[in-house]
Design an enzyme around this catalytic site. Structure first.
Site, short mmCIF file in Angstrom:
data_model
loop_
_atom_site.label_atom_id
_atom_site.label_comp_id
_atom_site.label_asym_id
_atom_site.label_seq_id
_atom_site.Cartn_x
_atom_site.Cartn_y
_atom_site.Cartn_z
N HIS A 11 72.77 -82.06 -47.82
CA HIS A 11 73.06 -81.21 -48.65
C HIS A 11 72.24 -80.31 -49.42
O HIS A 11 71.17 -80.30 -49.57
CB HIS A 11 73.38 -81.55 -49.77
CG HIS A 11 74.77 -82.44 -49.41
ND1 HIS A 11 75.71 -83.57 -49.66
CD2 HIS A 11 76.04 -82.12 -48.79
CE1 HIS A 11 76.86 -83.45 -49.40
NE2 HIS A 11 77.63 -82.96 -48.96
N GLU A 70 69.77 -80.41 -53.00
CA GLU A 70 69.80 -81.40 -53.41
C GLU A 70 68.18 -82.28 -52.61
O GLU A 70 67.62 -82.62 -51.80
CB GLU A 70 70.54 -83.19 -52.87
CG GLU A 70 72.17 -83.05 -53.02
CD GLU A 70 73.24 -83.85 -52.19
OE1 GLU A 70 73.16 -84.66 -51.75
OE2 GLU A 70 74.27 -83.35 -51.99
N ARG A 91 75.76 -75.92 -50.85
CA ARG A 91 75.32 -77.15 -50.93
C ARG A 91 75.72 -77.36 -49.51
O ARG A 91 75.26 -78.00 -48.49
CB ARG A 91 76.79 -78.23 -51.65
CG ARG A 91 77.34 -79.10 -50.59
CD ARG A 91 78.19 -79.93 -51.94
NE ARG A 91 79.78 -80.96 -51.39
CZ ARG A 91 78.83 -82.30 -51.55
NH1 ARG A 91 78.24 -82.77 -52.07
NH2 ARG A 91 80.27 -82.95 -50.22
N HIS A 105 70.93 -88.56 -50.54
CA HIS A 105 71.04 -87.08 -51.30
C HIS A 105 70.74 -87.26 -52.46
O HIS A 105 70.03 -87.97 -52.87
CB HIS A 105 72.60 -87.63 -51.55
CG HIS A 105 73.38 -87.79 -50.36
ND1 HIS A 105 74.72 -86.26 -49.79
CD2 HIS A 105 73.69 -88.43 -48.57
CE1 HIS A 105 75.02 -86.56 -47.89
NE2 HIS A 105 74.61 -87.66 -48.56
N GLU A 135 71.78 -92.28 -53.34
CA GLU A 135 71.88 -91.24 -54.02
C GLU A 135 70.89 -90.97 -54.85
O GLU A 135 70.42 -92.16 -55.80
CB GLU A 135 73.11 -90.86 -54.62
CG GLU A 135 74.30 -90.82 -53.66
CD GLU A 135 74.94 -89.46 -54.26
OE1 GLU A 135 74.47 -87.97 -54.38
OE2 GLU A 135 75.77 -89.09 -53.31
#
Ligand code: 0X9
Ligand code: ZN
Length: 408
Positions: free
Chosen positions: A169, A172, A222, A295, A370
């Site tokens: 993404h 990020e 993104r 991410h 994440e």
């Protein structure tokens, strides 16, 4: 004259950049099933106009919106008695403040452009004999997606493979930065003793077109940068494009959605190219021990399945190792992570890398991680958090790999 033209061009390039003046990010905290369902419904129906940064099934949802939409949206929430607060007052201010905190910051304390990342790959391969530059794929816009293989073997290796990818993404940014830091540590420490067991394949920045675009045009981009005839908007969410349970309800068929799944599974060359690279290794008889897609944000360590609330056959093993990783991670700077199966912890999302890595590639330890933070800065994590994020994540990864080593 030349100077004038150059400065005009620079001014034009700057003027082209998308600005987020007065954009707000609200954190919504629904209570109970009715409110939760309502927010879920909003996320599904409004996501072409509002930017849902993240949402959890039974927790908070962060959503960014233009100034003219803020009033109406707040009214919508208030009229239903749904709790929320303004998490980011002015997104543009955060974008402007994001860098420049450290006076003489080192390489692993700053974010790097696409070109710098690719140069870094080459430098690492030149500097360390255990590292080799790999061209994994080519992007939609024709850019090389390069990365590294770290190995002690010379040809014909039968070691299990550990695979990391960052930057799927675009916005990020902490993901490529963290993957690069960890790769550097691994190289500096001669593989940390893991090279007797594993060969590493690492892609620091997978969605290179999108990443570049997030630097030059739109910090909040993104998706990929592909264009399809008949589509109103550009780009596909590469993490809804994998060929496993592609095209379900946790993704969108609308091109302007941030979770647009694309016209077909593996339509995106970034996804088809990198997956074929890995499948080729598998076809050669190689076993994948670990597949991690990095991410941000939310501080989560998630295992399959993502497409629905379903426990993988290896659920207990996966979650056990994730727990060890999160404990080691937390021990470094006190950063708390939540771990568990993806759809049950977060929300259902189909065509995701984590499911593909497990179900198609056969990596028992497949995760989507994440990274920092939990929303104070969201995607706009300041540069002074790059190093601590790298340090703690690296500790988590080492614990995970030790756990994998001991489990067969
Ligand atoms: O939605 C995603 O692709 C990931 N979150 S992000 O905010 N980085 O975009 C998470 C994917 C994990 N899987 C599930 N959501 N189930
Ligand atoms: Zn992401």
């Amino acid at each position: 004259m030349k100077l004038l033209i150059i400065s005009l061009l620079v001014a034009l390039a700057v003027a082209e950049k998308v600005r987020y003046d007065g954009y707000q990010t609200l954190r919504i905290e629904p209570k109970g099933a009715i409110q939760n369902d309502y927010i879920h419904h909003l996320a599904e129906t409004l996501d072409e106009k509002y930017d849902f940064w993240t949402h959890t099934r039974n927790g908070f949802t962060d959503v960014m919106m233009a100034p003219n939409l803020v009033g109406g949206f707040k009214y919508l929430l208030e009229s239903r008695d749904i709790d929320y607060h303004v998490m980011i007052e002015d997104v543009q201010k955060l974008i402007d403040n994001q860098d420049g905190i450290l006076p003489s910051a080192g390489f692993y304390e700053t974010y790097h452009s696409y070109d710098e990342i690719q140069t870094w790959v080459t430098d690492m391969a030149n500097q360390y004999s255990i590292a080799e530059e790999m061209n994994f794929a080519t992007s939609y816009l024709g850019k090389p997606i390069n990365g590294l293989k770290i190995s002690k073997s010379t040809g014909g290796s039968t070691k299990r493979i550990v695979y990391f990818q960052g930057g799927i993404h675009a916005r990020e940014w902490i993901s490529p930065a963290t993957v690069m830091y960890m790769t550097y540590q691994l190289l500096e420490n001669n593989g940390e003793g893991f090279l007797d067991e594993f060969d590493f394949y690492i892609i620091p920045s997978l969605n290179v077109d999108g990443y570049q675009y997030s630097w030059t045009n739109d910090r909040m981009w993104r998706k990929t940068r592909s264009t399809y005839e008949g589509n109103a908007c550009d780009g596909v969410d590469p993490n809804r494009n994998y060929m496993y349970e592609w095209g379900g309800s946790g993704s969108s068929s609308l091109s302007c959605s941030d979770i647009y799944r694309g016209p077909a599974a593996h339509s995106e060359p970034e996804v088809s190219g990198t997956t074929s690279f890995l499948e080729t290794l598998k076809d050669q008889g190689r076993k994948f021990a670990c597949f991690i897609d990095f991410h941000s944000y939310s501080q989560l360590w998630l295992s399959p399945y993502s497409y629905m609330e379903r426990d993988a056959e290896n659920h207990a093993t996966q979650v056990g190792a994730a727990e060890e990783a999160c404990a080691a991670l937390q021990a470094v700077h006190g950063t708390r992570y939540t771990f568990g199966a993806s759809a049950s912890t977060l929300y259902a999302a189909d065509g995701c890398s984590v499911d593909w890595g497990y179900a198609k590639l056969g990596a028992t330890y497949s995760y989507v991680v994440e990274l920092r933070d939990k929303g104070r800065y969201g995607f706009l994590l300041p540069e002074n958090q790059i190093l601590p994020t790298g340090e703690e994540t690296y500790a988590g990864i080492k614990a995970l790999l030790n756990s994998i080593k001991n489990n067969s």
